[in-house]
Write an enzyme that holds these catalytic residues in place. Structure first.
Site, PDB file in Angstrom:
ATOM      1  N   TYR A 135      -6.395 -10.056   8.617  1.00  0.00           N
ATOM      2  CA  TYR A 135      -7.714 -10.631   8.866  1.00  0.00           C
ATOM      3  C   TYR A 135      -7.886 -11.083  10.317  1.00  0.00           C
ATOM      4  O   TYR A 135      -8.975 -11.504  10.711  1.00  0.00           O
ATOM      5  CB  TYR A 135      -7.966 -11.820   7.937  1.00  0.00           C
ATOM      6  CG  TYR A 135      -8.445 -11.422   6.567  1.00  0.00           C
ATOM      7  CD1 TYR A 135      -7.670 -10.603   5.757  1.00  0.00           C
ATOM      8  CD2 TYR A 135      -9.664 -11.855   6.079  1.00  0.00           C
ATOM      9  CE1 TYR A 135      -8.105 -10.230   4.498  1.00  0.00           C
ATOM     10  CE2 TYR A 135     -10.101 -11.491   4.818  1.00  0.00           C
ATOM     11  CZ  TYR A 135      -9.312 -10.680   4.034  1.00  0.00           C
ATOM     12  OH  TYR A 135      -9.738 -10.311   2.791  1.00  0.00           O
ATOM     13  N   LYS A 201       5.098 -10.314  -0.027  1.00  0.00           N
ATOM     14  CA  LYS A 201       5.585  -8.945  -0.224  1.00  0.00           C
ATOM     15  C   LYS A 201       6.739  -8.700   0.763  1.00  0.00           C
ATOM     16  O   LYS A 201       6.819  -7.671   1.437  1.00  0.00           O
ATOM     17  CB  LYS A 201       4.437  -7.948  -0.006  1.00  0.00           C
ATOM     18  CG  LYS A 201       4.744  -6.518  -0.450  1.00  0.00           C
ATOM     19  CD  LYS A 201       4.984  -6.366  -1.931  1.00  0.00           C
ATOM     20  CE  LYS A 201       5.253  -4.910  -2.294  1.00  0.00           C
ATOM     21  NZ  LYS A 201       5.741  -4.752  -3.678  1.00  0.00           N
ATOM     22  N   ASP A 236       2.975  -8.293  -6.090  1.00  0.00           N
ATOM     23  CA  ASP A 236       2.499  -7.449  -7.183  1.00  0.00           C
ATOM     24  C   ASP A 236       2.904  -8.025  -8.538  1.00  0.00           C
ATOM     25  O   ASP A 236       2.138  -7.974  -9.508  1.00  0.00           O
ATOM     26  CB  ASP A 236       2.970  -6.004  -7.024  1.00  0.00           C
ATOM     27  CG  ASP A 236       4.433  -5.889  -6.618  1.00  0.00           C
ATOM     28  OD1 ASP A 236       4.953  -6.801  -5.986  1.00  0.00           O
ATOM     29  OD2 ASP A 236       5.058  -4.857  -6.944  1.00  0.00           O
ATOM     30  N   ASP A 260      -6.595 -13.722  -0.704  1.00  0.00           N
ATOM     31  CA  ASP A 260      -7.946 -13.225  -0.965  1.00  0.00           C
ATOM     32  C   ASP A 260      -7.989 -12.497  -2.302  1.00  0.00           C
ATOM     33  O   ASP A 260      -8.848 -12.753  -3.154  1.00  0.00           O
ATOM     34  CB  ASP A 260      -8.367 -12.294   0.167  1.00  0.00           C
ATOM     35  CG  ASP A 260      -9.871 -12.036   0.183  1.00  0.00           C
ATOM     36  OD1 ASP A 260     -10.590 -12.626  -0.640  1.00  0.00           O
ATOM     37  OD2 ASP A 260     -10.324 -11.246   1.022  1.00  0.00           O
TER      38      ASP A 260
END
Length: 365
Positions: A135, A201, A236, A260
């Site tokens: 972002y 992640k 995930d 987000d």
């Protein structure tokens, strides 16, 4: 009478309609709790289409200066017109004011139909880093001069093997990660929350999200005597566990993109983003906002749901120390919805307009 100055940005699309309804609830709650001894003085500041009409620009410097002066504000949803020079006005506000913590509490409201069996098990706070990650907006289009220069440099100097491609940069820093973790810990202590889960992640992005995890744990060492558990989970897997075992989670701390995705996914479990509030908070300035957009698809904007914005005001009152006002509004919303009165998207009976819904909430004080 004590007068409390609060800045507001009306917003675009459904913004004026939900802001009018929300202000009616906020003003009435202040009056109800303090019996006329306190009053909010609302000062409008401008961003979005209204700012463009009034000042010829989407985000005037005056708006930023007043937020720096007053330290607190609340806003409706903002549209970023195509070709405006801003990727997102919401992101621009967060970056220019260094509102580095996006805080979204996701908790079920009784009476709302949700798509999962036990939505009441969802009660989490998401702390999302607001200024870094993809972002940051550092990217170049395929075959642009900049992307070709960068690809050439990477191939020649760093052993990368890239062909023509669009390129984006994903910065995650120790300083910005650690300050978010410190704010998360402070919130957990002040609100009697018992667990913080780091969502990342890092198994794939070892030096960005992997370091996000590492730096959060380094700050967590400050928690030795605070009786707050800290663990981590791969992003995930987090989506799966949020559906299967939502009771296992209390506070989530995430990089920008993960946060987000997760905040909208969690909101869906309790009925949608139309009922989830939000705040963007830095070291000095706090700007509260609904989690949804301008809803251009709504034909009758006066029928839009103001719950997310009203509850963002509840977060604002909690931030200001007006706990009784926050408690009053939250419980009255739940009572109103349980009675079957709400806007059409969540109503069991005939859908009310935003204004009528606000009046029902006030009746239930």
């Amino acid at each position: 009478m004590e007068k409390i100055n609060i800045l507001y940005i009306e917003g675009d699309g459904i913004g004026p309609y939900i802001m009018q309804a929300a202000m009616k609830v906020w003003n009435s709650a202040i009056d109800y709790v303090f019996n006329g001894k306190k009053k909010i003085i609302w000062k409008e500041i401008y961003a979005g289409k209204k700012a463009l009409e009034k000042f010829g620009e989407l985000l005037p410097q005056e708006t930023l200066d007043l937020l720096k002066e007053y330290k607190i504000g609340i806003k409706g949803p903002l549209e970023t017109p195509v070709g405006s020079g801003y990727r997102s006005l919401n992101v621009a506000l967060r970056q220019k004011l260094d509102l580095y913590a996006c805080i979204r509490p996701v908790k079920y409201i009784k009476g709302i139909e949700a798509p999962v069996k036990n939505p009441e098990n969802v009660d989490i706070i998401i702390f999302r880093e607001n200024t870094e990650d993809v972002y940051a907006g550092i990217e170049w289009e395929e075959d642009s001069k900049e992307s070709n220069i960068l690809i050439d440099f990477l191939n020649k100097n760093l052993g990368v093997n890239l062909n023509k491609a669009s390129i984006g940069i994903k910065p995650i820093s120790e300083y910005k990660t650690k300050r978010l973790m410190r704010k998360t810990i402070k919130y957990a202590i002040e609100n009697n929350r018992k667990k913080i889960t780091i969502v990342h992640k890092g198994n794939i992005m070892k030096y960005t999200e992997g370091n996000f995890r590492k730096w959060c744990y380094e700050v967590a060492k400050e928690l030795k005597d605070k009786n707050i558990e800290v663990d981590d989970i791969i992003a995930d897997n987090m989506f799966q566990q949020l559906l299967l075992n939502p009771k296992n989670f209390d506070i989530l701390i995430t990089p920008n993109l993960n946060g987000d995705y997760l905040s909208d996914a969690a909101a869906a479990q309790i009925g949608g983003i139309g009922i989830v509030p939000g705040a963007n908070i830095g070291d000095e300035i706090a700007l509260f906002e609904p989690t949804h957009g301008t809803a251009p698809g709504i034909k009758n904007p006066e029928m839009a749901n103001p719950t997310s914005l009203i509850l963002s005001g509840v977060m604002m009152f909690e931030y200001m120390g007006f706990k009784e006002v926050a408690y009053l509004i939250r419980n009255s919303i739940e009572k109103t919805i349980l009675e079957g009165y709400a806007t059409i998207d969540i109503a069991k009976n005939k859908g009310l307009s935003a204004k009528e819904y606000a009046e029902k909430i006030i009746e239930n004080f």
